[in-house]
Design a protein around this motif. Structure first.
Motif, PDB file in Angstrom:
ATOM      1  N   GLU A 179       0.479  -1.390   0.264  1.00 43.09           N
ATOM      2  CA  GLU A 179      -0.074  -0.210  -0.237  1.00 43.09           C
ATOM      3  C   GLU A 179       0.369   1.402  -0.023  1.00 43.09           C
ATOM      4  O   GLU A 179       1.354   1.679   1.062  1.00 43.09           O
TER       5      GLU A 179
ATOM      6  N   ASP B  48       1.117  11.867  -8.851  1.00 42.72           N
ATOM      7  CA  ASP B  48       0.188  13.074  -8.016  1.00 42.72           C
ATOM      8  C   ASP B  48       0.903  13.528  -6.875  1.00 42.72           C
ATOM      9  O   ASP B  48       0.632  14.746  -6.882  1.00 42.72           O
TER      10      ASP B  48
ATOM     11  N   GLU C 155      -1.688  15.926 -18.409  1.00 45.68           N
ATOM     12  CA  GLU C 155      -1.535  16.506 -17.148  1.00 45.68           C
ATOM     13  C   GLU C 155      -2.573  16.031 -16.621  1.00 45.68           C
ATOM     14  O   GLU C 155      -2.404  16.007 -15.338  1.00 45.68           O
ATOM     15  N   LEU C 156      -3.822  15.398 -17.327  1.00 45.57           N
ATOM     16  CA  LEU C 156      -4.991  14.255 -16.607  1.00 45.57           C
ATOM     17  C   LEU C 156      -3.927  13.511 -15.301  1.00 45.57           C
ATOM     18  O   LEU C 156      -4.706  13.263 -14.114  1.00 45.57           O
TER      19      LEU C 156
ATOM     20  N   PHE D 285      -0.831  14.327 -14.169  1.00 44.97           N
ATOM     21  CA  PHE D 285      -0.648  15.525 -13.504  1.00 44.97           C
ATOM     22  C   PHE D 285       0.672  16.079 -13.390  1.00 44.97           C
ATOM     23  O   PHE D 285       1.517  16.622 -12.925  1.00 44.97           O
TER      24      PHE D 285
ATOM     25  N   PRO E 230      -3.058   1.573 -11.491  1.00 46.95           N
ATOM     26  CA  PRO E 230      -3.456   3.284 -11.693  1.00 46.95           C
ATOM     27  C   PRO E 230      -3.552   3.840 -12.223  1.00 46.95           C
ATOM     28  O   PRO E 230      -4.491   4.792 -12.735  1.00 46.95           O
TER      29      PRO E 230
ATOM     30  N   GLU F  68      -5.351   2.573 -15.257  1.00 46.79           N
ATOM     31  CA  GLU F  68      -6.674   3.136 -15.452  1.00 46.79           C
ATOM     32  C   GLU F  68      -7.354   4.055 -15.507  1.00 46.79           C
ATOM     33  O   GLU F  68      -7.967   4.513 -15.901  1.00 46.79           O
ATOM     34  N   ARG F  69      -6.424   5.529 -14.304  1.00 48.95           N
ATOM     35  CA  ARG F  69      -6.640   6.884 -14.360  1.00 48.95           C
ATOM     36  C   ARG F  69      -6.325   7.286 -16.799  1.00 48.95           C
ATOM     37  O   ARG F  69      -7.711   8.147 -17.074  1.00 48.95           O
TER      38      ARG F  69
ATOM     39  N   VAL G 152      -9.940   6.466 -18.166  1.00 54.42           N
ATOM     40  CA  VAL G 152     -11.022   6.717 -18.311  1.00 54.42           C
ATOM     41  C   VAL G 152     -10.854   8.373 -18.911  1.00 54.42           C
ATOM     42  O   VAL G 152     -11.441   9.338 -18.960  1.00 54.42           O
ATOM     43  N   THR G 153      -9.161   9.253 -18.407  1.00 58.30           N
ATOM     44  CA  THR G 153      -9.017  10.039 -19.334  1.00 58.30           C
ATOM     45  C   THR G 153     -10.141   9.937 -21.069  1.00 58.30           C
ATOM     46  O   THR G 153     -10.483  10.548 -20.629  1.00 58.30           O
TER      47      THR G 153
ATOM     48  N   GLN H 286     -11.734   8.220 -22.222  1.00 54.97           N
ATOM     49  CA  GLN H 286     -12.937   7.583 -22.318  1.00 54.97           C
ATOM     50  C   GLN H 286     -13.223   9.244 -22.507  1.00 54.97           C
ATOM     51  O   GLN H 286     -14.714   9.357 -22.905  1.00 54.97           O
ATOM     52  N   GLN H 287     -12.658  10.492 -21.501  1.00 53.62           N
ATOM     53  CA  GLN H 287     -13.400  11.640 -21.167  1.00 53.62           C
ATOM     54  C   GLN H 287     -13.291  12.771 -22.605  1.00 53.62           C
ATOM     55  O   GLN H 287     -13.992  13.279 -23.341  1.00 53.62           O
TER      56      GLN H 287
ATOM     57  N   VAL I  90     -15.710   2.112 -20.411  1.00 59.46           N
ATOM     58  CA  VAL I  90     -14.420   1.454 -19.763  1.00 59.46           C
ATOM     59  C   VAL I  90     -14.791   0.091 -18.796  1.00 59.46           C
ATOM     60  O   VAL I  90     -15.764  -0.083 -18.712  1.00 59.46           O
ATOM     61  N   GLN I  91     -14.053  -0.984 -19.499  1.00 59.04           N
ATOM     62  CA  GLN I  91     -14.186  -2.361 -19.024  1.00 59.04           C
ATOM     63  C   GLN I  91     -12.698  -2.495 -17.940  1.00 59.04           C
ATOM     64  O   GLN I  91     -11.420  -2.842 -18.857  1.00 59.04           O
ATOM     65  N   ARG I  92     -12.920  -2.845 -16.266  1.00 59.18           N
ATOM     66  CA  ARG I  92     -11.634  -3.116 -15.881  1.00 59.18           C
ATOM     67  C   ARG I  92     -11.697  -4.923 -15.780  1.00 59.18           C
ATOM     68  O   ARG I  92     -12.561  -5.253 -16.115  1.00 59.18           O
TER      69      ARG I  92
END
Lengths: 499, 281
Positions: free
Chosen positions: A220, A242, A295-296, A299, A354, A357-358, A361-362, A364-365, A376-378
């Motif tokens: 973690e 980030d 950027e998205l 970061f 991660p 994955e991000r 999503v980025t 996708q948008q 999106v399919q994980r």
């Protein structure tokens, strides 16, 4: 054990209020990593945490410095023939394995024989298949004869999986590994830690400066960072991007973010609809601005790129302009390709990665306005090999930096490349020609021209969406000195000290 | 105030409070598409990791999305999973239980041993097993959670029905020569409903929790949707710098579970014959 106790007493007696907790053994560096190594034989290592260990316990024939220059390691010098097909490595004399036996040329040839044997099933075998024949005229000379001219042969000798191991102790590599490196394997408890001790007979006199290294396995990230802030560990390997800015504000810490050749991409399948149409692939490349993605998703800790060649490389095609997002043009291209109402498509992203994955999503948008209606399919990263790689029409994947431009590009983009068929099934004659030419020329200027031609051809006919070259960042306690953040994401701790 | 009356009053208070909160959450979930202050999926780069404020009650996440809007929009997933899954287990579990009670012998043995088998598996494992073989989405999660709770309802229905089958009015119906379907539907079922409703009301809580857990593990609605379990999973990597990202869906989940549980508890006190005196039949 005695080492730990001695260190503990020493530090406690000398400086009871020292900043570093007294429970930490003096001069033992505690390095926070995320995963338990599953292989101790360097030939079979496949994850970053294992590569750190590879480079502490073993040596290759050559070594890659943090500035990506290649310097002698086990080989003190090397020569190559005019046609780049015969490479001769002269080994350093008097190098001892951790059990005291001297390293000789037979260890080198035995290791490569084992690597090249298909029955071994070594993951990196395909990088070395140009080796046609090996010989060792004496105990300190190894001659490689290659099946084709290969200019980067000394470079790939520095890679992670080609560490020289004792030829007579192969069977115990998986449990009690023995190498020649600055640190010796002591113990390993999966899920907890790997303990390495200083190699007192290391061939570079006076090194290493540390008494030992502990790889602390803490999955973690927030726990690792808390441990670093508390001084319970000294380095956190590969901090999330980030965290670069917030952790930099902590005066007790030093954060280093360096450019690498590691990349992520949206992989498109070039032989099946809808991405078998180059217009659809190009539409996606102009629907999304890669600068926004950096950027998205990262970061800001990365750079847009067009191929696995990072913008920091001298071979990068600086003249190619990364386009701004142009949704109208993207929709127009999609319409020409037979998708007047846009394209509905599923994008697979790996669970447990991660950043990727991000990225999913980025995209996708960001690709929405350009006509890409993405769901999106994980999917667990562990099932990528069986179900996704080279099969799914559209998915997120990425690769670590490799030591040469050739190894970073050829297998991924050439129509005969071993990774190509597990990714996009890309085939472009101009790209093939440029990659072949670059590999076989010995001339740096010509090589550069070939790679730039390759990137231009790729840019005109993209195989997918190369999103970025990602930065790599580590966080250090200020008391850790003389460690550079290596873009290959391993550590060279020979000169490291704890101040 | 007598003990029975006190029980009645407390039961109705739990019922009222729980019912009101559940109704409010359902109402919010229904109107959230129009009511939510921001889009649940739109990015805002300048506002990443903004702490809670008047403009963003629950702060913003790593893409600058408004966490409050996401939690509101995400409520529907938890509700759909809780109530949808329970509907599935009732629809499948109750007839199976009735069948097992009425046809003693092979049918009963087959059904009850299958139920034992399902119950012997931990719910989360069973859910994982159902979801792992196919790509996940919301409906599959609902069905998986529904299947997990079928055995409990089958057992309950069977035990209630077994008791009722001995009752005089059922014997009378049999004596009148009524068929199995008629007896089950007209005599047994109306009298078996109260415990079934109570049990399902309480089980909704577990279904919501199990659904969110599966979703936390990645086997539920897919990003960028704002299912609470998924939001908590995504917030984990930012827990030290933006704790609100996980707290908001976590506390919402907590509130919903407490409310549903209160409601179910209230129902139990209202309907359970042992608590409210001998009721029907």
């Amino acid at each position: 054990m005695s080492l730990t106790r001695r260190g503990l007493i020493g530090s406690a007696a000398a400086l009871p209020f020292m900043a570093r907790p007294a429970s930490a053994a003096r001069n033992v560096l505690r390095l926070g990593v995320g995963n338990s190594p599953t292989h101790l034989d360097p030939m079979f290592t496949t994850i970053g945490d294992e590569y750190i260990y590879d480079n502490l316990v073993f040596n290759g024939l050559t070594r890659m410095r943090a500035d990506l220059g290649i310097v002698p390691d086990l080989a003190e010098k090397w020569t190559y023939s005019q046609d780049l097909k015969q490479w001769t490595f002269h080994l350093r004399r008097g190098v001892k394995f951790h059990n005291g036996r001297e390293l000789v040329a037979d260890d080198v040839t035995a290791m490569f024989k084992r690597l090249l044997d298909p029955a071994t099933a070594a993951p990196s075998r395909s990088n070395y298949t140009m080796i046609e024949h090996m010989s060792s005229p004496d105990a300190y000379t190894v001659i490689f004869n290659l099946s084709f001219a290969y200019g980067g042969f000394a470079d790939i000798m520095s890679d992670r999986q080609v560490k020289i191991t004792p030829r007579d102790l192969v069977a115990q590599l998986a449990t009690k590994p023995i190498g020649t490196g600055p640190f010796m394997f002591q113990s390993y408890t999966p899920g907890d830690r790997m303990v390495l001790a200083k190699n007192p007979n290391y061939f570079e006199a006076g090194l290493p400066l540390l008494e030992g290294v502990e790889l602390r396995i803490i999955p973690e990230m927030s726990v690792k960072i808390a441990a670093l802030r508390a001084g319970d560990i000294d380095i956190v390997w590969q901090i999330p991007l980030d965290q670069v800015k917030p952790l930099s504000a902590d005066p007790k810490l030093r954060v280093d973010s360096v450019a690498t050749g590691s990349w992520d991409a949206a992989i498109m399948n070039n032989i099946n609809p809808p991405f078998n149409d180059v217009r659809v692939r190009r539409a996606f490349n102009i629907a999304v601005d890669k600068r926004d993605v950096v950027e998205l998703t990262l970061f800001g800790e990365g750079v847009p790129t067009i191929s696995p060649i990072p913008p920091t490389s001298p071979f990068y095609a600086k003249d190619i302009v990364i386009p701004k997002a142009d949704p109208a043009a993207s929709r127009k291209l999609l319409a020409e390709a037979g998708h007047p109402d846009g394209l509905k498509i599923q994008l697979i992203v790996p669970v447990g990665r991660p950043v990727r994955e991000r990225l999913g999503v980025t995209l996708q948008q960001l690709a929405g306005p350009g006509g890409f209606d993405i769901s999106v399919q994980r999917v667990p990263f562990s099932s990528y090999d069986a179900e996704v790689s080279g099969k799914a029409p559209f998915y997120i994947d990425g690769y670590f930096a490799r030591p040469t431009v050739d190894t970073s590009t050829y297998e991924f983009l050439h129509s005969n490349g071993s990774w190509n068929e597990r990714l996009w099934h890309y085939s472009n004659a101009a790209v093939d020609k440029a990659l072949d030419a670059a590999r076989e020329t010995g001339d740096a200027e010509k090589e550069k021209a070939d790679y730039i031609a390759m990137q231009q051809a790729l840019n005109a006919d993209p195989c997918g969406f190369f999103a970025y070259s990602v930065n790599y960042a580590c966080a250090y306690r200020q008391w850790v000195e003389n460690v550079r953040t290596h873009p290959m994401q391993w550590f060279d701790l020979r000169h490291a000290t704890i101040g | 105030m007598s003990g029975a009356a006190l029980g009645q009053w407390r039961g109705s208070r739990a019922l009222r409070i729980g019912g009101c909160v559940v109704a409010a959450i359902i109402a919010l979930a229904v109107i959230s598409p129009w009511f939510a202050p921001y889009s649940a999926v739109a990015f805002d780069v300048r506002l990443r990791f903004a702490p809670p404020s008047a403009a963003h009650f629950f702060g913003t996440d790593e893409f600058g999305r408004d966490v409050f809007s996401r939690v509101l929009v995400g409520a529907r997933y938890s509700l759909a999973m809780g109530f949808g899954a329970m509907a599935i287990s009732v629809i499948a579990g109750v007839p199976l239980g009735l069948l097992a009670a009425f046809h003693r012998g092979f049918a009963e043995a087959a059904i009850m041993r299958a139920v034992d088998l399902l119950i012997s598996l931990p719910p989360i494992l069973l859910g994982l097993l159902i979801l792992a073989v196919t790509p996940p989405n919301l409906w599959k999660t609902i069905v998986a959670v529904g299947i997990v709770y079928i055995p409990i309802l089958t057992r309950l229905t069977r035990s209630v029905a077994l008791g009722l089958l001995e009752e005089d009015f059922v014997q009378a119906a049999r004596a009148r020569g009524e068929g199995a379907v008629s007896i089950l539907a007209r005599e047994i079922l109306p009298n078996a409903w109260p415990p079934i409703i109570v049990e399902s009301g309480l089980r909704v809580t577990f279904a919501i929790l199990l659904g969110s857990s599966l979703s936390f593990l990645g086997l539920g609605p897919q990003p960028p949707s704002s299912e609470w379990g998924l939001m908590i999973a995504e917030s984990r990597q930012f827990i030290d710098r933006a704790p609100w990202m996980g707290l908001a869906p976590g506390l919402s989940l907590c509130a919903l579970l407490i409310a549903v549980n209160l409601f179910g508890e209230g129902l139990r006190e209202r309907l359970d014959p042992r608590l409210s005196g001998r009721g029907r039949a």
